[in-house]
Enzyme design. Structure first.
Site, mmCIF file in Angstrom:
data_model
loop_
_atom_site.group_PDB
_atom_site.id
_atom_site.type_symbol
_atom_site.label_atom_id
_atom_site.label_comp_id
_atom_site.label_asym_id
_atom_site.label_seq_id
_atom_site.Cartn_x
_atom_site.Cartn_y
_atom_site.Cartn_z
ATOM 1 N N LYS A 1 -0.147 -6.192 4.240
ATOM 2 C CA LYS A 1 -1.585 -6.444 4.064
ATOM 3 C C LYS A 1 -2.313 -5.106 3.924
ATOM 4 C CE LYS A 1 -3.484 -9.889 6.339
ATOM 5 N NZ LYS A 1 -3.932 -10.770 7.463
ATOM 6 N N ILE A 2 -3.012 -4.971 2.810
ATOM 7 C CA ILE A 2 -3.799 -3.774 2.523
ATOM 8 C C ILE A 2 -5.268 -4.182 2.438
ATOM 9 C CG2 ILE A 2 -4.235 -1.894 0.900
ATOM 10 C CD1 ILE A 2 -1.492 -1.662 2.098
#
Length: 251
Positions: free
Chosen positions: A106-107
């Site tokens: 997750k960015i």
């Protein structure tokens, strides 16, 4: 497992035509809850984030993640980077990606300064890292995120529909548009994030979203789908009466 959602009629248990294809992911930071949901076959993947982990009292990020991967090696798992510096964020992302083939990184769409993380995400996607671009609330953000995704690498676009709704804006048109925009990337899936209530599951399905995340509490309420509202009203009255008796109220 793909869940089939029949949206209840406002007055009776009658349902509209079935809507299929929506994947349900568990959201949280409890190994015990995740293990139970996995064993029950209720979900097809799991997501977590630093806030959920902090609230759950987790202090060793890597240890928690590795335990979860060992526990659930056969479903997508999303773990979020937590640095605010892009060089360190990329290092964390590559480390997390190496933990397993079923791991998505997750960015967040930006850092806390509002600087775009997408140039860094583009480099990760080009190297085959499975990304979950998160914390998006606008279609401009979705459009920009789509541009950096690789055509041949799975990716998730997490749009926080619940937070959009918290501002008084209907998220449904936003989510429909996001799904249409993402169609040009065949390996990308749109995820309805920050789910607030069971109704959101039906809304996500109707919008064509590929995935929705839900907490264990919301997953439990899915058992109420199709309940006759008159019967549910009676159950509610019975609950009030039972609790009033248990409390020993008198006037």
């Amino acid at each position: 497992m793909l869940i089939q959602v029949d949206r209840p009629n406002p007055s009776k248990a009658a349902s509209m035509p079935a809507t299929t294809g929506l994947k349900l992911f568990g959201d949280g930071a409890s190994l015990a809850e995740f293990s139970r949901l996995h064993a029950e076959g209720r979900v097809t993947g799991f997501t977590t984030n630093p806030t959920l982990m902090f609230k759950a009292g987790i202090t060793d990020y890597a240890d928690f993640a590795r335990q979860l991967i060992a526990l659930i090696p056969d479903m997508p798992l999303s773990f979020e980077v937590f640095s605010d510096d892009f060089a360190e964020m990329e290092r964390q992302a590559r480390l997390i990606a190496g933990w397993g083939d079923n791991v998505y990184v997750k960015i967040p769409i930006t850092n806390t300064k509002g600087q775009s993380s997408l140039p860094m995400a583009k480099a990760l996607a080009a190297d085959g890292v499975k990304l979950n671009i998160t914390a998006m609330l606008t279609l401009e953000q979705v459009a920009e995120a789509i541009e950096v995704l690789a055509d041949d690498t799975p990716a998730i676009l997490s749009v926080f529909a619940g937070r959009i709704a918290d501002t008084g804006v209907d998220p449904v048109p936003v989510m429909r548009a996001a799904v249409a925009m993402a169609a040009r990337k065949p390996m990308a899936e749109v995820l309805w994030a920050s789910t607030r209530e069971v109704l959101n599951v039906y809304q996500a399905a109707e919008c064509g979203c590929h995935i929705i995340t839900a907490t264990p509490d919301i997953l439990k309420k899915l058992e109420m789908a199709g309940r006759d509202l008159a019967d549910l009203s009676l159950d509610t009255v019975a609950m009030f009466r039972k609790d009033a008796v248990a409390a020993g109220f008198s006037l």
